[in-house]
Each structure stands twice: as C-alpha cells, then as structure tokens.
Design an enzyme around this catalytic site. Sequence first.
Site, PDB file in Angstrom:
ATOM      1  N   SER A 133     158.713  25.579  62.175  1.00  0.00           N
ATOM      2  CA  SER A 133     159.461  26.190  61.102  1.00  0.00           C
ATOM      3  C   SER A 133     159.554  25.322  59.845  1.00  0.00           C
ATOM      4  O   SER A 133     159.778  25.835  58.750  1.00  0.00           O
ATOM      5  CB  SER A 133     160.869  26.528  61.577  1.00  0.00           C
ATOM      6  OG  SER A 133     161.599  25.348  61.843  1.00  0.00           O
ATOM      7  N   SER A 167     159.046  22.148  65.526  1.00  0.00           N
ATOM      8  CA  SER A 167     159.205  22.479  64.101  1.00  0.00           C
ATOM      9  C   SER A 167     159.137  21.298  63.142  1.00  0.00           C
ATOM     10  O   SER A 167     159.060  21.498  61.930  1.00  0.00           O
ATOM     11  CB  SER A 167     160.523  23.217  63.876  1.00  0.00           C
ATOM     12  OG  SER A 167     160.423  24.535  64.350  1.00  0.00           O
ATOM     13  N   LYS A 205     165.707  20.141  54.659  1.00  0.00           N
ATOM     14  CA  LYS A 205     165.411  21.464  55.241  1.00  0.00           C
ATOM     15  C   LYS A 205     166.644  22.360  55.127  1.00  0.00           C
ATOM     16  O   LYS A 205     167.766  21.911  55.350  1.00  0.00           O
ATOM     17  CB  LYS A 205     165.000  21.296  56.704  1.00  0.00           C
ATOM     18  CG  LYS A 205     164.481  22.571  57.358  1.00  0.00           C
ATOM     19  CD  LYS A 205     164.064  22.298  58.814  1.00  0.00           C
ATOM     20  CE  LYS A 205     163.516  23.557  59.480  1.00  0.00           C
ATOM     21  NZ  LYS A 205     163.178  23.325  60.905  1.00  0.00           N
TER      22      LYS A 205
END
Lengths: 507, 98
Positions: A156, A180, A81
């Site tokens: 996210s 997330s 990420k």
Amino acid sequence: MTNELITSSASELAARLAAGEISSVEVTQAHLERTAQVDPAIHAYLHVDAEGALAAARAVDARRAAGDQLSVLAGVPIAVKDVMTATGMPTTCGSKILQGWVPPYESTVVTRIKAAGMPILGKTNMDEFAMGSSTEHSAYGPTRNPWDLERIPGGSGGGSSSVLASFQAPLATGTDTGGSIRQPAAVTGTVGTKPTYGGVSRYGLVALASSLDQAGPCGRTVLDTALLHEVMAGHDPMDSTSINAPVPAVVEAARRADVSGMRIGIVRELTGSGFQAGVQQRFDEAVQHLRDAGAEVVEVSCPSFTYALAAYYLILPSEASSNLAKFDAMRFGLRVLPEGIGDPSAEQVMAATRDAGFGDEVKRRIILGTYALSSGYYDAYYGSAQKVRRLIADDFAAAFERADVLVSPTAPTTAFRFGDKLDDPMAMYLNDIATIPANLAGVPGMSLPSGLAPEDGLPVGFQILAPAMQDQRLYAVGAALEARLLHAWGAPLLACAPTLNAVGQEA
Amino acid sequence: MAELTRADVAHLAALARIELSDHELETMVGELGIILESVATVQNAPIADVEPMSHPMPLVNVTRPDVRRPSLTAQQALAGAPEQDQQRFSVPRILEQD
C-alpha cells in the site's frame, strides 16, 4: 536533475546541516520545488504542507544557530504515509470516508519525527486503508512508478516509495501489514524496513489488522533507513503492544556492514517457480555477493509458508472488519443519508455511508472478514488460520536455529502495469507471498534493491528476515550487500531511473 | 465448503452495515467465491493438534497509574463530527418509529 540537495542521501544532508554548510530551509525548499515540478505526473502526495514544513525548517535552523543539541536527522525533511495521524493536516488513509478529516490527536511516530526536528513535507498516497499492492485502490487515484509511469509503485505504501524514487523526499514513513513497506521498496529500487512487531508504536496509526500492522522507515540507502528507524522506534506507553526494551542498534550495524561468519538461509519455498526469471537471477547474484563478503549460505525449508497467503487473507479481513467498524458516520468522517428514505435510522445512515465511503477492495475484505468470523464458520476459517499462523512461527523458529537471517526475493515480479491485476483479487494478493510470513510471525524484514531485471529493466528487491528483536541483523546484511552492489554498479541504482522533466514526463 | 449465495452475501453486507447495490452484490458473490476457495486451503494444513496463535508475542495486560492526564477537550473531540448539537454528537434516530 542537478540539484544535489534532492539527490543527496539523508545522512549526507544531516552531515552538511550539522556542519552549517546548508540550512534546513534550503533543503526543504528544494524538495518542495521538486514536488511542484514532478508530482503532477507522479501523484505521490495526497497533501503537501509547504507552509508547515518551512516553518519547522526555520525553527530547527534557529535552534541550530542557538547551539541547541539536535537529533542526527534534525533539519532533514520527510514524507509521512497518510495512515499516520498528524495534527494540523488531514489524515485520509486514501479513503473517501475520511476525506478532509483533520485528527485532533497525533501518532507517536509523527510526534517523534517532529521532536527530532524533521520538517514534514506532506502525506503520501496509499491503497485505501492500506489494502492493496499497487495504490490502485486509493480513492484519490493511483501513484505512478517513477521508473515507468504506466506501472504501479507497489502498495500500500506506493506514495512513500515514489517520493523517494522521484527525489521528492530523502526519507518517508510506511506501515507494513503484509508487505506494504517492503514490496513498494522492491518495485521502486528503494529501501524499506518492517521492524519487529511492537518495535515502533502503533498509537495514532489507523489500524488495518492490529496483530499484523507495523510502522517502519523508508529510505534510499540502508544507513538512511537505519537513522530513521532509530527516530521512529522505542517503547511507547500509549501502545500496549509496544516492546519495552532498548531499540536494536540498527545504525551501528548499518555502519559496520559486516556479514563475515554470518549464516544466511535461503528459504526454499520463497524462490524458484513463481518468481520472474530476472528477479531470481538478481537474487542469486546478491546471495553470491554475500558469500563473497564472508557469509555462509545455507538452504532452509519452511513448509508451512505454502499456507501463509491463505491464513493471512483470513486473519487480515477478520481483524479489518472489526477495526473498520468505527467508521459509522456518527462521530467523525463522512455521513451520507440514504436516498428516498425520510427520517432514516442510524443504521440506515451507517450502511449508506459505508457504501458511499468505502471502495470495492475495502468492502470485499470487510465482508470476507465478517464471514470468516461468523458463527458456524469461525472454526473452519479464522480458527484454522490462527493454527497455521502458529505453524509459520514454528517454521521461522526452526529456520533461525540454522541461520542468523533468512533471505528471498521481496516480490515475485517487478512492477506490473496498471489494471493488470485490478479485476483479479487473488492475483493481486499473490504479490505479497514472500512478505506475508514475517507479519504473521512478527519478525522484522527489509527490502533493498538488488538490481534491474534484464528482461524489463525494472528494479528487483532483495528481502532479509531476522528473528524478533534482532532488527540490527537486517541492517548488517543490507549494508554489506548494498556496498558490494554499489561497487559493482558504480552508481546507485536510482541513477538508472528515467529523468523526470519539469512537467513530470519521462525525458 | 459452503457455497456463498447472493442471499448470503446480502446478509453479510447487512451485518457489516454496508448497503450494497444489486450490481455490487452480483460482483461480490463471484469474487468472494474465488477468494474463499483459495483461503479455505488453510484447512489442508497439518493443524490437528496445533495451538491457535492470535498475536505475534505473548500479550500482557498493561495498566497505568490512575491519575488524570491531558486529554481532548470536548471541542477537539467534536471537531470531526458530521453533526453536533449542544456540545454532543448529533446522530440519526436509533429507535424504530412507532
């Protein structure tokens, strides 16, 4: 899609790599080719590091050939990420303010992944600074859900959930501040764990809300997720909130997959009204599977969870407004000069840069946090939220007196369409209603697929929560449920996902 | 609960060092009003005698031995600087002009 190198689980790949049947270069190359084919349509990656990944793959192949002692996941590629710093590639956090920034230091998580011999395929898309539930707040455009390209992949960490669901990587990393990792897993039919707060080092991660942020593993199976959990977790002297204790035995628990005699608590406040019918239905079926596997199911009540969303949206913006003050256009990142001002001051440059560099949601939360912390309002907002946080932690403590783990649907709905909630911040925030309490209390949580909602054919997530430092319980319950569901379905859920052809359109 | 005015939001934006356009200010006033109304419900929770919780676990101060260890070189530290000069971050003026 016939290439078994990309459809295999990480644990299968690890076994075949260890046996010398396949090389890391082959596996890495297969995933890079898949990305070249499908990512123009999915947009899960912000940066692909083909050269770096192949170099790491060659290195680990050479070490294996030399007879070196290697980590279990050595040679298995991974996506990271874009909130995690890694030397040699950009870290943007989905923000224009960090466009092209190559950090001079590296997060502990990434260093551990590299030390484990795992080639890093690239950096995955995310809502800007992890603020969002859909990736629609990424400054670089949204990621599309492989189940339906018109729908959100969660956020996210929608880039990480999508690389898994579109077979561009067997593993990925995430961070979870209010859901997330878990909510993106839920809406893409993948698995994700938010470990106990402090279980994985936060060093080198770009902070959103420091008292809530926790990095964790994402995979397509519970065992894969456990294997990555063990690579990422463990004490780090570089993070003062890192727990100095052995990592819970998550891999062992995932392999045992045993829930017999376990007490499983359904959280009354996180079921029923407000949850889509098919989400509730698949949840109820999953609970029955656990009962059939020998668990005792009880109902628990956590009355303060009603206030969790409100407390979270005061605590998070407050911490974020402070954490994001470092983006000041002075030492790194974007610098924009204000228009029409000759010889502007540092303050004017700062304000112009932050207007140009931050997206709407980031500005909204910074200003909300600034308000919540301001003199005269602090007690009413931030102070009250901190007290609610205590009530929530107390509710968890009481519930864990009666149950070994708690369960709920991960998200109230299946993946929604792009644009559906973009103009209504409160509607967007409600996606995290079931995931937020765990972050406020610091307890670990997992989401795994529990089927497709009959009304729309989209994945539903099942959430498991455990007491702090009992992360292994998530994996015991998750693996037991996964095994029973797999048996009932006859194939992994992702086998039902649309096949993506060469240009990435649904076939 | 206090209503947020356009002037309030402009003041907060200035505190947060974000230069909002007129249009952004307009939108933000409405959105923040709705969000604040919702988050203000924390005040309805039974929190009268509750100890605030800032962190999921008790925080203890962590120190390390006072010995040198590898750190960034000046060149590495400056690598992302928007502007640099003589091995320093170059910044706009910080004082008012007279």
